[in-house]
Scaffold this motif. Structure first.
Motif, PDB file in Angstrom:
ATOM      1  N   VAL A 118      36.578  32.993  31.581  1.00  0.00           N
ATOM      2  CA  VAL A 118      36.512  32.553  32.973  1.00  0.00           C
ATOM      3  C   VAL A 118      35.036  32.529  33.331  1.00  0.00           C
ATOM      4  N   ALA A 119      34.549  31.371  33.728  1.00  0.00           N
ATOM      5  CA  ALA A 119      33.129  31.221  34.051  1.00  0.00           C
ATOM      6  C   ALA A 119      32.979  30.429  35.342  1.00  0.00           C
ATOM      7  N   GLY A 120      31.930  30.746  36.075  1.00  0.00           N
ATOM      8  CA  GLY A 120      31.650  30.021  37.313  1.00  0.00           C
ATOM      9  C   GLY A 120      31.165  30.968  38.380  1.00  0.00           C
ATOM     10  N   ARG A 121      31.702  30.807  39.612  1.00  0.00           N
ATOM     11  CA  ARG A 121      31.313  31.626  40.743  1.00  0.00           C
ATOM     12  C   ARG A 121      32.554  32.126  41.470  1.00  0.00           C
ATOM     13  N   TRP A 122      32.518  33.414  41.832  1.00  0.00           N
ATOM     14  CA  TRP A 122      33.581  34.034  42.616  1.00  0.00           C
ATOM     15  C   TRP A 122      32.951  34.641  43.851  1.00  0.00           C
ATOM     16  N   LYS A 123      33.367  34.178  45.019  1.00  0.00           N
ATOM     17  CA  LYS A 123      32.789  34.666  46.274  1.00  0.00           C
ATOM     18  C   LYS A 123      31.272  34.512  46.266  1.00  0.00           C
ATOM     19  N   GLY A 124      30.790  33.461  45.616  1.00  0.00           N
ATOM     20  CA  GLY A 124      29.357  33.210  45.559  1.00  0.00           C
ATOM     21  C   GLY A 124      28.625  33.960  44.455  1.00  0.00           C
ATOM     22  N   ARG A 125      29.326  34.823  43.703  1.00  0.00           N
ATOM     23  CA  ARG A 125      28.709  35.625  42.638  1.00  0.00           C
ATOM     24  C   ARG A 125      29.023  34.995  41.287  1.00  0.00           C
ATOM     25  N   ARG A 126      28.054  35.004  40.378  1.00  0.00           N
ATOM     26  CA  ARG A 126      28.234  34.428  39.040  1.00  0.00           C
ATOM     27  C   ARG A 126      29.256  35.231  38.238  1.00  0.00           C
ATOM     28  N   VAL A 127      30.146  34.507  37.548  1.00  0.00           N
ATOM     29  CA  VAL A 127      31.169  35.122  36.693  1.00  0.00           C
ATOM     30  C   VAL A 127      31.059  34.525  35.298  1.00  0.00           C
ATOM     31  N   ASP A 128      31.097  35.373  34.295  1.00  0.00           N
ATOM     32  CA  ASP A 128      31.169  34.949  32.896  1.00  0.00           C
ATOM     33  C   ASP A 128      31.938  36.051  32.163  1.00  0.00           C
ATOM     34  N   ALA A 129      33.269  35.935  32.167  1.00  0.00           N
ATOM     35  CA  ALA A 129      34.119  37.011  31.647  1.00  0.00           C
ATOM     36  C   ALA A 129      34.972  36.515  30.488  1.00  0.00           C
ATOM     37  N   ARG A 130      35.233  37.423  29.554  1.00  0.00           N
ATOM     38  CA  ARG A 130      36.083  37.131  28.403  1.00  0.00           C
ATOM     39  C   ARG A 130      37.274  38.078  28.448  1.00  0.00           C
ATOM     40  N   PHE A 131      38.442  37.555  28.130  1.00  0.00           N
ATOM     41  CA  PHE A 131      39.671  38.347  28.151  1.00  0.00           C
ATOM     42  C   PHE A 131      40.373  38.217  26.804  1.00  0.00           C
TER      43      PHE A 131
END
Length: 141
Positions: free
Chosen positions: A106-119
């Protein structure tokens, strides 16, 4: 015997989910309240539902129609102070229960914060982390 094993597995996942949520809440940074935008790209592999899709909140529109449920889920987690994209803490006690080869990013922005997560589903904590993000991440079986 099969149902007993399923019950034990469900109980293990539930306990791990609780532990992961408590650990995440303790170390999570609350989502910014500035109403920042959420734009995420999700890629799932080696699961019954594979592919890449985009999620945008608060417009609650997503290319495959699941945007509303996912945006609502993210808002619920944020209201609890949980960062759903935080990794499992390094010192977490997780069951050594492999739950299949499914992976997601999951990559992008959440609530304006950068996200780069692996599950993935390599142990009880990782499986609980995956399940916490349903319906965005599909069932792995």
């Amino acid at each position: 015997m099969h149902s007993r094993s399923r019950y034990a597995r469900s109980a293990t996942v539930a306990v791990c989910a609780l532990l992961a949520s408590v650990a995440a809440a303790g170390g999570a940074v609350a989502a910014p309240s500035d109403g920042g935008s959420t734009r995420l790209t999700v890629t799932v592999e080696d699961a019954p539902v594979n592919g890449t899709w985009d999620v945008t909140c608060p417009s609650r529109r997503k290319s495959d129609g699941r945007g509303n449920a996912f945006c609502d889920r993210l808002e619920g987690l944020a209201a609890q102070g949980i960062d759903p994209f935080a990794p499992v803490p390094a010192d977490a006690l997780c069951s050594a229960e492999y739950d299949g080869p499914a992976t997601a990013t999951v990559a992008g922005r959440w609530k304006g914060r950068r996200v780069d997560a692996r599950f993935d589903r390599t142990n009880g904590c990782e499986t609980a982390r995956w399940e916490q993000l349903r319906p965005l991440l599909p069932p792995a079986h």
